[in-house]
Structures are given as structure tokens and as C-alpha cells.
Design an enzyme around this catalytic site. Sequence first.
Site, PDB file in Angstrom:
ATOM      1  N   SER A  89      15.519  67.248  -9.121  1.00  0.00           N
ATOM      2  CA  SER A  89      16.961  67.040  -8.969  1.00  0.00           C
ATOM      3  C   SER A  89      17.740  67.895  -9.956  1.00  0.00           C
ATOM      4  O   SER A  89      18.751  68.513  -9.605  1.00  0.00           O
ATOM      5  CB  SER A  89      17.308  65.564  -9.182  1.00  0.00           C
ATOM      6  OG  SER A  89      18.707  65.366  -9.211  1.00  0.00           O
ATOM      7  N   GLY A  90      17.265  67.937 -11.204  1.00  0.00           N
ATOM      8  CA  GLY A  90      17.936  68.756 -12.198  1.00  0.00           C
ATOM      9  C   GLY A  90      17.897  70.230 -11.852  1.00  0.00           C
ATOM     10  O   GLY A  90      18.920  70.933 -11.918  1.00  0.00           O
ATOM     11  N   TRP A  93      17.586  71.540  -8.943  1.00  0.00           N
ATOM     12  CA  TRP A  93      18.419  71.793  -7.768  1.00  0.00           C
ATOM     13  C   TRP A  93      19.881  71.957  -8.174  1.00  0.00           C
ATOM     14  O   TRP A  93      20.601  72.779  -7.601  1.00  0.00           O
ATOM     15  CB  TRP A  93      18.274  70.640  -6.782  1.00  0.00           C
ATOM     16  CG  TRP A  93      19.055  70.845  -5.514  1.00  0.00           C
ATOM     17  CD1 TRP A  93      18.635  71.498  -4.391  1.00  0.00           C
ATOM     18  CD2 TRP A  93      20.373  70.379  -5.228  1.00  0.00           C
ATOM     19  NE1 TRP A  93      19.621  71.472  -3.429  1.00  0.00           N
ATOM     20  CE2 TRP A  93      20.699  70.800  -3.922  1.00  0.00           C
ATOM     21  CE3 TRP A  93      21.308  69.654  -5.969  1.00  0.00           C
ATOM     22  CZ2 TRP A  93      21.935  70.505  -3.330  1.00  0.00           C
ATOM     23  CZ3 TRP A  93      22.537  69.370  -5.383  1.00  0.00           C
ATOM     24  CH2 TRP A  93      22.832  69.791  -4.073  1.00  0.00           C
ATOM     25  N   HIS A  94      20.314  71.198  -9.175  1.00  0.00           N
ATOM     26  CA  HIS A  94      21.715  71.273  -9.599  1.00  0.00           C
ATOM     27  C   HIS A  94      22.035  72.595 -10.283  1.00  0.00           C
ATOM     28  O   HIS A  94      23.176  73.070 -10.208  1.00  0.00           O
ATOM     29  CB  HIS A  94      22.050  70.114 -10.539  1.00  0.00           C
ATOM     30  CG  HIS A  94      22.369  68.837  -9.824  1.00  0.00           C
ATOM     31  ND1 HIS A  94      21.395  67.953  -9.403  1.00  0.00           N
ATOM     32  CD2 HIS A  94      23.553  68.299  -9.427  1.00  0.00           C
ATOM     33  CE1 HIS A  94      21.969  66.916  -8.802  1.00  0.00           C
ATOM     34  NE2 HIS A  94      23.269  67.107  -8.793  1.00  0.00           N
ATOM     35  N   GLY A  95      21.083  73.171 -10.983  1.00  0.00           N
ATOM     36  CA  GLY A  95      21.370  74.426 -11.672  1.00  0.00           C
ATOM     37  C   GLY A  95      20.112  75.083 -12.197  1.00  0.00           C
ATOM     38  O   GLY A  95      19.146  74.408 -12.571  1.00  0.00           O
TER      39      GLY A  95
END
Length: 397
Positions: free
Chosen positions: A314-315, A317-319
Site C-alpha cells: 500500500s505504501g 503504491w502511494h509513492g
Amino acid sequence: MMYTDWFYWLFVFVAVATYHVIPHRFRPLVLVTAGITFYYYYAGSYVVLLLLEAIIAFVLIQAAIKRTNRWIYPAAIIGVILVLGYFKYSNMLVMTLNDLLGFLHKPFLPKAEQIVLPLGISYFTFELIHYLVERKRGNLPEHKPVSFFSFLFFFPTMVAGPIKQFQGFYPQLTARFQLDHLLIGVTRIGIGLFKKLVLAGTIDLLAQPVYSQAGIAGADIETLWISLVAYTFVIYFDFSGYSDIAIGTARLFGIVVPENFRFPYLARSIAEFWNRWHISLGSWLTRYIYFPLGGSRVPAPRVYVNLMCTMAVSGLWHGAAWNFVVWGMFHGLMLCIHRFYLKQVKTKLKPVPNWLKPGTTLLAIGITFLGVTLSRVFFVLPVADGWNLMLRLFGLR
């Protein structure tokens, strides 16, 4: 921002009007044409990349269904991931290797030219993976190729989501026009613009100190706390504003896409927070990362590993930076603590007053909000600067 561009709204008006006046059988073609036009206008030739990727993936998954070759389906998934990896994570990989080589006093790798990230490719990739997996599992209704491309190139959700599911999207292509869709769509767009332009823009003035190391160094503890809390609300109003605009624009076509936010800062636990925050992403991660790893059906230590791995993804994917990985693992750690509390602590506690029971009171909301707010230091700043801010917040530096 495209949502303040008059051409964007003119484009929406023309696309919606065309969609509703033509026969139903041509609607998917209108959405494909509109999506490609939209993407070309705002991202240029990268539309060719997305088209080629979609065509190749579609051909491969069709072949995987009809043949017994075991390599075709994994090749499609891996290919899609590699495209995202090259454009989104190549720069991060080179910078990381350079830092490691510098630490070891070895010659640096030549700095690669900065690779431009195609607009919305993260959302495009996740929806494409969803389609490939569900198609291989046989969970999708029979459809023509144009319906597949209309799903991927549905422009209201291409830039900032929500992440759709084909099973919910496809049947709506033949729905009749209803005035309720128009009224709801316009209202949601108005709410989204208000969140984005007024609330996020105004509150952002209070958040300025946490955006830089200089701002952190020059502010006192009280100002830093106010700034960090303000940033937490800026993120919410900005992102949920985008989602409202996307959801509202989709409704103009008579298409309902998933909700993405349900008052997340009223969550009574970190698990509930992720059921309220970026809901479509959380659902995707659960279905295609957490469950394949074993989910909660494995021994307790494995469950904690699964949670950490899922939130690390998830992290990322965010950046494409290590601070986002740390942010994701911060949430993973909070989820592990919450699960440990539910499984190992709460069941063994003696009866306590209701107002002290986490998960049922304002105390639980406050604890959850505090944890989410603290995690933002690694969302807004590089790891070292974020750690420095964390120490400053508690008066340790």
C-alpha cells in the site's frame, strides 16, 4: 488541476450528452473514445503505452483461458507489474542503489534520466490486474472486447480512482437514463470541488510548517501539532474531494462507482479506519495481496507478516519513495497491534467501565486519529525528516 480547467467540463458535457443520445450498443465505444481522447489531451503519447498494454494483456488472458499453457496467465500479470515498476519505481531503485554504493564508498551508478510517470498508471494497473485475475477465475460475465476497454478507459476514474470492479461496471452500460443520476452527480461534483478548492486549500495554510525541514526547525511544538493535524485534514479533503468529483462525473453517465471514503476520522480502530479510508484500494489489497498470502487463515505470526506485507505494498503504491514504505509499515504495525489486542488481550481483560473500552467510545476514536495523524509524518516527509519531526512533536529534540 484539470477540474478547474473549463475545457475538462466542456469535454464532460459533450461526452455525457453523446453517451445518452446514441443507441445503447454504441455506449462502450463512446466511453473508449472519450477515455482515449481525454488521456491524450492530458498525458500525450503515453496513451499509446496504455493502449498497447491493455491490448497485449487482453490477448494473453484470452489465450490463457483457451489453452493449457501455464505460463501465459503469469506472463500477463508479471508484464503488467513490470510496466508499472519501470515507470514508477526505476528512479527509486537507482537512487537507493546510489545511496548504498555511496555508503560503501563504491563508485556510484550513473544517474538515470528521470522517468516521467504516466498519468493515472497506478489506478490503470490495479484495475487491469483485477480484470486479469477475475477473468482467469471465470468470475466475469461474457462481454465484447470494447466493454473491456471502456472499463479501463472510463475517464472519470482514470486519474484518482476509485478503483472499479468489472462485475459492477459492465451491467450499467445498458442502464436507462435517470434524472436522479444527474442530480446526484452534479451535487457530488459540487461537494468535491468545495472540499478540494475551499476546505483543503484553506486548511493547507495551517499545514505549511510540516512541509519542510526549515519549517519544522522554526516552529514550536504546539505549532507543529496544529500543522500536522491540519495536514491530516488537508489529505482527507483533497483526496475525498477528487473521489467525489470522479463519483459525481460517473453518475452523469448513469454509472455508479464504489464509494471511497466514509468519515474515516470517526473510525474506532485502525482496522475500521481502513474500511472507511480509500475503500476501493483497501478492498483491492485485501483481495489480491492479503488473501493470496494466506490472510487470517494461517498461524498468528504469519497473519502479522501478511498484514505488514500488504501495507508495505500500500505504501509503495502511494509513492515511489522509502518514506511511503515506512508509512505503510507504520499502518501495518498498528493493524498488528490492534489484532493482537483483539485476540490476546481484550478476551482476557476483566470487566471494565464502558467508557474505557477501545472501539466503543470517543477514546477509541481519539486513539485511532492520533495514530493516523502520527503516520502522516512519513507521508509528507522523507524518512530522516519525518523521524526528526516525530521527535520534535514529543519534545525529544
